[in-house]
Design a protein around this motif. Structure first.
Motif, short mmCIF file in Angstrom:
data_model
loop_
_atom_site.label_atom_id
_atom_site.label_comp_id
_atom_site.label_asym_id
_atom_site.label_seq_id
_atom_site.Cartn_x
_atom_site.Cartn_y
_atom_site.Cartn_z
N TYR A 1 0.58 -1.73 -0.62
CA TYR A 1 0.47 -3.18 -0.84
C TYR A 1 -1.00 -3.64 -0.95
N GLN A 2 -1.94 -2.73 -0.76
CA GLN A 2 -3.35 -3.13 -0.83
C GLN A 2 -3.76 -3.41 -2.29
N THR A 3 -4.92 -4.06 -2.44
CA THR A 3 -5.39 -4.37 -3.80
C THR A 3 -5.91 -3.10 -4.47
N ARG A 4 -5.98 -3.17 -5.78
CA ARG A 4 -6.41 -2.00 -6.56
C ARG A 4 -7.82 -1.55 -6.19
N GLU A 5 -8.72 -2.51 -5.91
CA GLU A 5 -10.10 -2.11 -5.59
C GLU A 5 -10.15 -1.26 -4.31
N ILE A 6 -9.14 -1.42 -3.45
CA ILE A 6 -9.09 -0.59 -2.23
C ILE A 6 -8.36 0.73 -2.50
N THR A 7 -7.23 0.67 -3.21
CA THR A 7 -6.51 1.94 -3.46
C THR A 7 -7.40 2.91 -4.27
N GLU A 8 -8.30 2.36 -5.08
CA GLU A 8 -9.18 3.23 -5.88
C GLU A 8 -10.15 4.06 -5.03
N ILE A 9 -10.50 3.55 -3.83
CA ILE A 9 -11.46 4.32 -3.02
C ILE A 9 -10.75 5.10 -1.89
N ALA A 10 -9.40 4.99 -1.85
CA ALA A 10 -8.67 5.65 -0.75
C ALA A 10 -8.44 7.13 -1.04
N ASP A 11 -8.38 7.90 0.05
CA ASP A 11 -8.01 9.32 -0.11
C ASP A 11 -6.51 9.42 -0.35
N PHE A 12 -5.76 8.54 0.32
CA PHE A 12 -4.30 8.55 0.15
C PHE A 12 -3.78 7.12 0.07
N THR A 13 -2.80 6.93 -0.81
CA THR A 13 -2.10 5.64 -0.91
C THR A 13 -0.62 5.96 -0.73
N GLY A 14 0.11 5.11 -0.02
CA GLY A 14 1.53 5.40 0.15
C GLY A 14 2.17 4.48 1.15
N ASP A 15 3.33 4.89 1.69
CA ASP A 15 3.98 4.05 2.69
C ASP A 15 3.43 4.39 4.07
N SER A 16 3.78 3.58 5.05
CA SER A 16 3.07 3.67 6.32
C SER A 16 3.23 5.03 7.01
N PHE A 17 4.45 5.54 7.08
CA PHE A 17 4.61 6.79 7.83
C PHE A 17 4.00 7.97 7.07
N ALA A 18 4.19 7.98 5.74
CA ALA A 18 3.62 9.08 4.94
C ALA A 18 2.11 9.13 5.13
N LEU A 19 1.47 7.97 5.22
CA LEU A 19 0.01 7.93 5.39
C LEU A 19 -0.39 8.51 6.75
N SER A 20 0.40 8.20 7.79
CA SER A 20 0.07 8.73 9.12
C SER A 20 0.19 10.24 9.14
N VAL A 21 1.19 10.75 8.45
CA VAL A 21 1.37 12.21 8.40
C VAL A 21 0.21 12.85 7.64
N LYS A 22 -0.17 12.24 6.51
CA LYS A 22 -1.30 12.76 5.71
C LYS A 22 -2.55 12.82 6.59
N ALA A 23 -2.80 11.72 7.34
CA ALA A 23 -4.01 11.66 8.17
C ALA A 23 -4.00 12.74 9.24
N SER A 24 -2.80 13.07 9.75
CA SER A 24 -2.74 14.08 10.81
C SER A 24 -3.02 15.48 10.26
N ASN A 25 -2.94 15.63 8.94
CA ASN A 25 -3.17 16.95 8.34
C ASN A 25 -4.56 17.14 7.76
#
Ligand code: 13P
Ligand code: SF4
Length: 304
Positions: free
Chosen positions: A26-50
């Motif tokens: 749900y973030q703006t494009r200018e933020i998703t462009e600099i993110a390592d991962f974009t997705g839903d809340s739980f998927a992001l937490s799992v990505k971060a743990s890895n």
């Protein structure tokens, strides 16, 4: 500094400082462009743990940053804008649930992941919008109190009819504000479009949909469908993301009010400031709370 220069600077500094940036869809494009991962809340937490990064910045709302911390207690986790809460996650207090359990010992409490860590400490199992039906159908218990979203709870009850599911009056003010008349209007304007909606919408809206699912479920469905036009019943960021990723297809937001002000409170400057060592909020949770809250997340992982 213009947006492009700021993005370049964030990318340079995050590499230098070993930072991982997460952006909810749900973030703006200018933020998703600099993110390592974009997705839903739980998927992001799992990505971060890895990932091996020691610091994680969550561009989303508070419960999402808390979930990242729960899954990666050894990492330093920042919520990029401290005012970004989720009104639904904060709707119910712990004492009310404890009292319900005392009066109804034959019930277990299923909590949507959109809840505070503190509330999770008194719940039995967590679910996400994409796993709710599957997890609830696999629970051995028959009597279930589903919190906090009565719309997601009703959607689960409809799809798992053999369970006795009770809900309380809670929900997402953004999705729940969309009335059935918006569906009628959108279908009239776009008669060939499929309607894809989030289960946080009211039952009249989900009943009219061709597909009901989480943000990532909606994105995958639209990408893989042979249809060319879609009405998107969730935060308008998803319709714009899809329009960008599938330029040959057409995406129409179900209603112009589908904007989450909390999600949109994070700016690129917030992220820049954290990387520069100021601003944001470091998430700290006491170890007893983390241990108790993790129980219902672990049960979700087991069943999911
Ligand atoms: P998802 O888990 O589907 O990304 O939803 C998060 C949310 O806040 C929905 O409003
Ligand atoms: Fe919370 Fe609704 Fe905003 Fe999602 S869209 S973060 S559930 S208020």
């Amino acid at each position: 500094m213009n947006i492009h220069e700021m993005q370049k600077e964030i990318l340079r500094m995050k590499k230098e400082q070993d930072v991982c940036i997460l952006a909810h869809s749900y973030q703006t494009r200018e933020i998703t462009e600099i993110a390592d991962f974009t997705g839903d809340s739980f998927a992001l937490s799992v990505k971060a743990s890895n990932v091996s990064n020691k610091t994680v910045i969550m561009c989303g709302v508070r419960f999402m940053a808390e979930t990242v911390k729960l899954l990666s207690p050894e990492k330093t986790v920042f919520l990029s804008n401290p005012i970004a809460g989720c009104p639904m996650a904060e709707q119910m207090d712990k004492e009310m649930i404890v009292e319900f359990k005392r009066q109804n010992p034959d019930y277990i409490v299923v909590a949507y992941i959109n809840t505070t860590t503190d509330l999770k400490t008194v719940c039995d199992v967590c679910v996400t919008s994409s796993s709710a039906v599957k997890i609830v159908s696999q629970l051995p218990e028959k009597n279930i109190l589903f919190i906090p979203d009565c719309n997601l709870g009703s959607f689960v009850a409809k799809n798992v009819p053999d369970k006795n599911i009770r809900v309380m009056q809670g929900g997402c003010p953004v999705h729940a504000s969309i009335k059935y008349s918006a569906v009628e209007q959108a279908k009239k304007l776009h008669p060939n479009a499929l309607l894809l909606v989030h289960p946080e919408c009211i039952p009249d809206v989900t009943a009219a949909a061709d597909y009901v699912g989480s943000t990532s479920g909606i994105i995958d469905y639209a990408k893989n469908s042979e249809a060319m036009e879609f009405i998107i019943g969730t935060e308008i960021a998803i319709a714009s993301q899809l329009a960008y990723e599938c330029p040959e297809k057409r995406f129409y937001p179900l209603a112009k009010e589908l904007i989450c002000p909390n999600m949109k409170s994070t700016t690129l400057v917030d992220v820049y400031n954290i990387i520069c060592g100021k601003g944001g909020e470091e998430i700290t949770l006491d170890s007893d709370t983390m241990t108790k809250a993790k129980v219902c997340i672990d049960r979700m992982i087991e069943l999911g």
